[in-house]
Design an enzyme around this catalytic site. Structure first.
Site, PDB file in Angstrom:
ATOM      1  N   ALA A 242      63.361  21.497  90.005  1.00  0.00           N
ATOM      2  CA  ALA A 242      64.307  22.424  90.397  1.00  0.00           C
ATOM      3  C   ALA A 242      63.867  23.928  89.576  1.00  0.00           C
ATOM      4  CB  ALA A 242      65.804  22.182  90.029  1.00  0.00           C
ATOM      5  N   ALA A 243      62.686  24.133  89.181  1.00  0.00           N
ATOM      6  CA  ALA A 243      62.266  25.273  88.437  1.00  0.00           C
ATOM      7  C   ALA A 243      62.282  26.546  89.505  1.00  0.00           C
ATOM      8  CB  ALA A 243      60.861  25.117  87.901  1.00  0.00           C
ATOM      9  N   GLY A 244      61.604  26.277  90.499  1.00  0.00           N
ATOM     10  CA  GLY A 244      61.447  27.271  91.656  1.00  0.00           C
ATOM     11  C   GLY A 244      62.938  27.903  91.952  1.00  0.00           C
ATOM     12  N   ASP A 245      63.947  26.935  92.226  1.00  0.00           N
ATOM     13  CA  ASP A 245      65.052  27.001  92.849  1.00  0.00           C
ATOM     14  C   ASP A 245      66.054  27.711  91.701  1.00  0.00           C
ATOM     15  OD1 ASP A 245      64.503  26.149  95.498  1.00  0.00           O
ATOM     16  OD2 ASP A 245      65.365  24.323  94.554  1.00  0.00           O
ATOM     17  N   SER A 275      65.143  24.991  82.692  1.00  0.00           N
ATOM     18  CA  SER A 275      65.582  23.756  83.539  1.00  0.00           C
ATOM     19  C   SER A 275      64.284  22.745  83.293  1.00  0.00           C
ATOM     20  CB  SER A 275      65.689  24.536  85.091  1.00  0.00           C
ATOM     21  OG  SER A 275      64.398  24.788  85.563  1.00  0.00           O
ATOM     22  N   GLY A 280      66.257  16.264  86.549  1.00  0.00           N
ATOM     23  CA  GLY A 280      67.043  16.568  87.547  1.00  0.00           C
ATOM     24  C   GLY A 280      66.922  17.787  88.262  1.00  0.00           C
TER      25      GLY A 280
END
Length: 298
Positions: A242-245, A275, A280
């Site tokens: 989820a790093a980019g989001d 994150s 997750g």
């Protein structure tokens, strides 16, 4: 308070953790399995809400147990789900393999997301009242363009994450204010591996671009300014799913608050760094107080 509308996907992430990802035709043994609410749209909505924005989620879930859980997760994170439709059939799913280096490979099955091909009246009203609209490509292209077009007509800034990467119609690019690909997506869109060269090609299509560079940080360029690279905090990644989001959600909030682009990128990088140190997708996303502390320490 910054107001963000998100038109995007909601998926249940089915995550297997392995020492290394299997090669074609190979079976490997995993050490752990989790079901985690996600989807690029929901992830960005949660990231923006935890970063301090008032967020409205526009999309669809199925009338299954996953749909109930996805909606509850968004509600619990402070995201307004009044415009999140419930449709017949299964919710979207993402099948994710995460290796010991924190890298991942993902297969997305759209499910209910595939029904979002147009806006409802209330959807357009929510976009009109927002400071920014966040878009990704896990919905049908017709639905994505409908959102971008509504934002353009009402003077709302559109921030597009071109993932999963695919050819982008000219009419969508014309309605996009800020494009935020990662370096691999930038290469796929332009055929140019070097992000410093790829950004020049992208600026022929959109006025502003931020390319995320993983541990190397992020790079910004516009048609009116030279490229600038903002470093990221150096951390050990556990799961980069989820790093980019997280980056995009936090970036939208920072820009909505009037921060200059470089400072907004640094703050978003601090959020992304937090994150990746947690497993997750939505479960890994930090809250505003955590981001402030990380940014101050960087």
């Amino acid at each position: 308070m910054t107001r963000i509308a998100v038109l995007g996907s909601t998926n249940m992430d089915l995550v297997a953790y392995v020492a290394r990802a299997p090669q074609h035709g190979e079976t490997v043994t995993g050490r752990e399995f989790r079901t985690v609410p996600g989807g690029k749209g929901a992830n960005q909505a949660i990231a923006a809400a935890r970063s301090g924005a008032e967020v409205t989620m526009i999309g669809a879930v199925g009338n299954d147990d996953f749909g109930t859980r996805l909606r509850a997760t968004l509600d619990h994170s402070g995201v307004d789900t009044d415009l999140l439709r419930t449709v017949e059939g299964p919710s979207g799913t993402a099948h994710i393999v995460v290796d010991d280096e924190g890298g991942n490979a993902i297969v997305v099955v759209p499910g209910a997301n595939g029904t979002v091909t147009a806006l409802h009246y209330d959807d357009e009203a929510a976009i009109t009242g927002a400071d920014a609209l966040l878009l990704q490509l896990e919905l049908p292209m017709d639905g994505v363009f409908a959102g971008a077009d509504a934002a353009r007509r009402h003077g709302v800034r559109t921030i597009l994450t071109p993932a999963p990467v695919q050819p982008l119609p000219p009419e969508l690019l014309e309605a996009t204010g800020l494009l935020v690909p990662n370096e691999h997506e930038a290469a796929a869109l332009t055929g140019i591996a070097d992000p410093h060269e790829a950004v020049t090609a992208l600026l022929r299509r959109v006025p502003e671009v931020v390319i995320t560079l993983g541990a190397a940080g992020s790079m910004y360029a516009s048609r009116f300014a030279e490229p600038v690279t903002v470093p990221a905090p150096q951390v050990r990644a556990v799961d980069t799913t989820a790093a980019g989001d997280t980056f995009v959600g936090a970036l939208a909030v920072a820009l909505g608050e009037g921060r200059p682009m470089e400072k907004a990128m640094a703050w978003a990088s601090a959020a992304a760094a937090l994150s990746v140190q947690r497993p997750g997708a939505s479960s890994s996303m930090p809250y505003r107080s955590e981001i402030d502390a990380e940014a101050a320490a960087s």
